[in-house]
Design a protein around this motif. Sequence first.
Motif, PDB file in Angstrom:
ATOM      1  N   MET A   1       0.801  -1.205   0.000  1.00 14.51           N
ATOM      2  CA  MET A   1       0.000   0.000   0.000  1.00 14.51           C
ATOM      3  C   MET A   1       0.841   1.266   0.000  1.00 14.51           C
ATOM      4  N   ARG A   2       2.145   1.138   0.213  1.00 17.11           N
ATOM      5  CA  ARG A   2       2.977   2.346   0.206  1.00 17.11           C
ATOM      6  C   ARG A   2       2.945   3.039  -1.153  1.00 17.11           C
ATOM      7  N   GLN A   3       2.792   2.263  -2.231  1.00 20.88           N
ATOM      8  CA  GLN A   3       2.779   2.842  -3.570  1.00 20.88           C
ATOM      9  C   GLN A   3       1.512   3.647  -3.839  1.00 20.88           C
ATOM     10  N   ALA A   4       0.483   3.452  -3.035  1.00 21.38           N
ATOM     11  CA  ALA A   4      -0.775   4.179  -3.250  1.00 21.38           C
ATOM     12  C   ALA A   4      -0.556   5.689  -3.159  1.00 21.38           C
ATOM     13  N   GLY A   5       0.333   6.135  -2.279  1.00 20.83           N
ATOM     14  CA  GLY A   5       0.614   7.564  -2.153  1.00 20.83           C
ATOM     15  C   GLY A   5       1.253   8.137  -3.399  1.00 20.83           C
ATOM     16  N   ILE A   6       2.122   7.350  -4.034  1.00 16.67           N
ATOM     17  CA  ILE A   6       2.778   7.799  -5.268  1.00 16.67           C
ATOM     18  C   ILE A   6       1.740   7.951  -6.373  1.00 16.67           C
ATOM     19  N   ILE A   7       0.867   6.981  -6.488  1.00 16.74           N
ATOM     20  CA  ILE A   7      -0.175   7.048  -7.508  1.00 16.74           C
ATOM     21  C   ILE A   7      -1.141   8.207  -7.207  1.00 16.74           C
ATOM     22  N   ALA A   8      -1.498   8.366  -5.938  1.00 15.23           N
ATOM     23  CA  ALA A   8      -2.391   9.465  -5.553  1.00 15.23           C
ATOM     24  C   ALA A   8      -1.753  10.814  -5.845  1.00 15.23           C
ATOM     25  N   ALA A   9      -0.449  10.939  -5.616  1.00 18.16           N
ATOM     26  CA  ALA A   9       0.242  12.204  -5.874  1.00 18.16           C
ATOM     27  C   ALA A   9       0.158  12.569  -7.357  1.00 18.16           C
ATOM     28  N   ALA A  10       0.339  11.583  -8.226  1.00 18.23           N
ATOM     29  CA  ALA A  10       0.230  11.855  -9.666  1.00 18.23           C
ATOM     30  C   ALA A  10      -1.178  12.313 -10.023  1.00 18.23           C
ATOM     31  N   GLY A  11      -2.186  11.703  -9.409  1.00 19.00           N
ATOM     32  CA  GLY A  11      -3.567  12.109  -9.650  1.00 19.00           C
ATOM     33  C   GLY A  11      -3.840  13.522  -9.179  1.00 19.00           C
ATOM     34  N   ILE A  12      -3.303  13.879  -8.031  1.00 18.23           N
ATOM     35  CA  ILE A  12      -3.492  15.231  -7.489  1.00 18.23           C
ATOM     36  C   ILE A  12      -2.847  16.264  -8.404  1.00 18.23           C
ATOM     37  N   VAL A  13      -1.634  15.981  -8.857  1.00 18.42           N
ATOM     38  CA  VAL A  13      -0.952  16.902  -9.780  1.00 18.42           C
ATOM     39  C   VAL A  13      -1.780  17.056 -11.050  1.00 18.42           C
ATOM     40  N   GLY A  14      -2.260  15.942 -11.582  1.00 19.99           N
ATOM     41  CA  GLY A  14      -3.062  15.998 -12.794  1.00 19.99           C
ATOM     42  C   GLY A  14      -4.321  16.822 -12.634  1.00 19.99           C
ATOM     43  N   LEU A  15      -4.986  16.643 -11.517  1.00 22.37           N
ATOM     44  CA  LEU A  15      -6.249  17.358 -11.289  1.00 22.37           C
ATOM     45  C   LEU A  15      -6.053  18.825 -10.937  1.00 22.37           C
ATOM     46  N   THR A  16      -4.898  19.176 -10.392  1.00 21.22           N
ATOM     47  CA  THR A  16      -4.698  20.555  -9.964  1.00 21.22           C
ATOM     48  C   THR A  16      -3.930  21.397 -10.973  1.00 21.22           C
ATOM     49  N   THR A  17      -3.134  20.770 -11.825  1.00 18.58           N
ATOM     50  CA  THR A  17      -2.304  21.573 -12.728  1.00 18.58           C
ATOM     51  C   THR A  17      -2.489  21.264 -14.207  1.00 18.58           C
ATOM     52  N   MET A  18      -3.118  20.160 -14.547  1.00 16.92           N
ATOM     53  CA  MET A  18      -3.172  19.763 -15.945  1.00 16.92           C
ATOM     54  C   MET A  18      -4.581  19.736 -16.538  1.00 16.92           C
ATOM     55  N   VAL A  19      -5.569  20.204 -15.819  1.00 13.01           N
ATOM     56  CA  VAL A  19      -6.948  20.141 -16.296  1.00 13.01           C
ATOM     57  C   VAL A  19      -7.110  20.898 -17.617  1.00 13.01           C
ATOM     58  N   ASP A  20      -6.446  22.031 -17.740  1.00 11.05           N
ATOM     59  CA  ASP A  20      -6.563  22.818 -18.966  1.00 11.05           C
ATOM     60  C   ASP A  20      -6.011  22.074 -20.177  1.00 11.05           C
ATOM     61  N   ARG A  21      -5.062  21.179 -19.965  1.00 13.63           N
ATOM     62  CA  ARG A  21      -4.477  20.409 -21.065  1.00 13.63           C
ATOM     63  C   ARG A  21      -5.371  19.276 -21.521  1.00 13.63           C
ATOM     64  N   LEU A  22      -6.327  18.879 -20.711  1.00 11.04           N
ATOM     65  CA  LEU A  22      -7.124  17.701 -21.006  1.00 11.04           C
ATOM     66  C   LEU A  22      -7.862  17.821 -22.334  1.00 11.04           C
ATOM     67  N   ALA A  23      -8.431  18.974 -22.621  1.00 11.75           N
ATOM     68  CA  ALA A  23      -9.142  19.154 -23.896  1.00 11.75           C
ATOM     69  C   ALA A  23      -8.193  18.959 -25.073  1.00 11.75           C
ATOM     70  N   GLU A  24      -6.974  19.479 -24.954  1.00 13.84           N
ATOM     71  CA  GLU A  24      -5.985  19.291 -26.023  1.00 13.84           C
ATOM     72  C   GLU A  24      -5.602  17.818 -26.155  1.00 13.84           C
ATOM     73  N   ASP A  25      -5.447  17.133 -25.025  1.00  3.99           N
ATOM     74  CA  ASP A  25      -5.131  15.703 -25.070  1.00  3.99           C
ATOM     75  C   ASP A  25      -6.246  14.922 -25.757  1.00  3.99           C
ATOM     76  N   HIS A  26      -7.506  15.296 -25.496  1.00  6.07           N
ATOM     77  CA  HIS A  26      -8.635  14.630 -26.141  1.00  6.07           C
ATOM     78  C   HIS A  26      -8.606  14.860 -27.647  1.00  6.07           C
ATOM     79  N   GLN A  27      -8.289  16.082 -28.068  1.00  2.89           N
ATOM     80  CA  GLN A  27      -8.198  16.385 -29.496  1.00  2.89           C
ATOM     81  C   GLN A  27      -7.069  15.598 -30.147  1.00  2.89           C
ATOM     82  N   ASN A  28      -5.929  15.519 -29.469  1.00  2.00           N
ATOM     83  CA  ASN A  28      -4.799  14.753 -30.009  1.00  2.00           C
ATOM     84  C   ASN A  28      -5.148  13.276 -30.142  1.00  2.00           C
ATOM     85  N   ALA A  29      -5.848  12.733 -29.156  1.00  4.22           N
ATOM     86  CA  ALA A  29      -6.253  11.331 -29.214  1.00  4.22           C
ATOM     87  C   ALA A  29      -7.221  11.099 -30.373  1.00  4.22           C
TER      88      ALA A  29
END
Length: 89
Positions: A1-29
């Motif tokens: 379960m120690r790895q859960a914090g690492i995975i959660a940290a990546a999710g937090i970064v994504g949700l707090t700093t990368m939300v604006d990029r998501l639309a561009e990522d969807h277009q690229n996909a």
Amino acid sequence: MRQAGIIAAAGIVGLTTMVDRLAEDHQNARALAQGLGLVAGINVRPVSQRTNMVHFDLDGDAESARRFADALKERGYSFPGVRALLFAR
């Protein structure tokens, strides 16, 4: 379960700093899926929601898939399996 914090940290970064990029990522996909759909032997799986993931299948056997992966690698791309996830680096 120690790895859960690492995975959660990546999710937090994504949700707090990368939300604006998501639309561009969807277009690229979507563009990637459309381009792959034009290539003989590649079957893009349709998606029902906007996503930055592209799922596709290759016609042929394991050797065909290996040649496809090798051709991508020669061009600087590397995908584990046959899935591509588009994200900011």
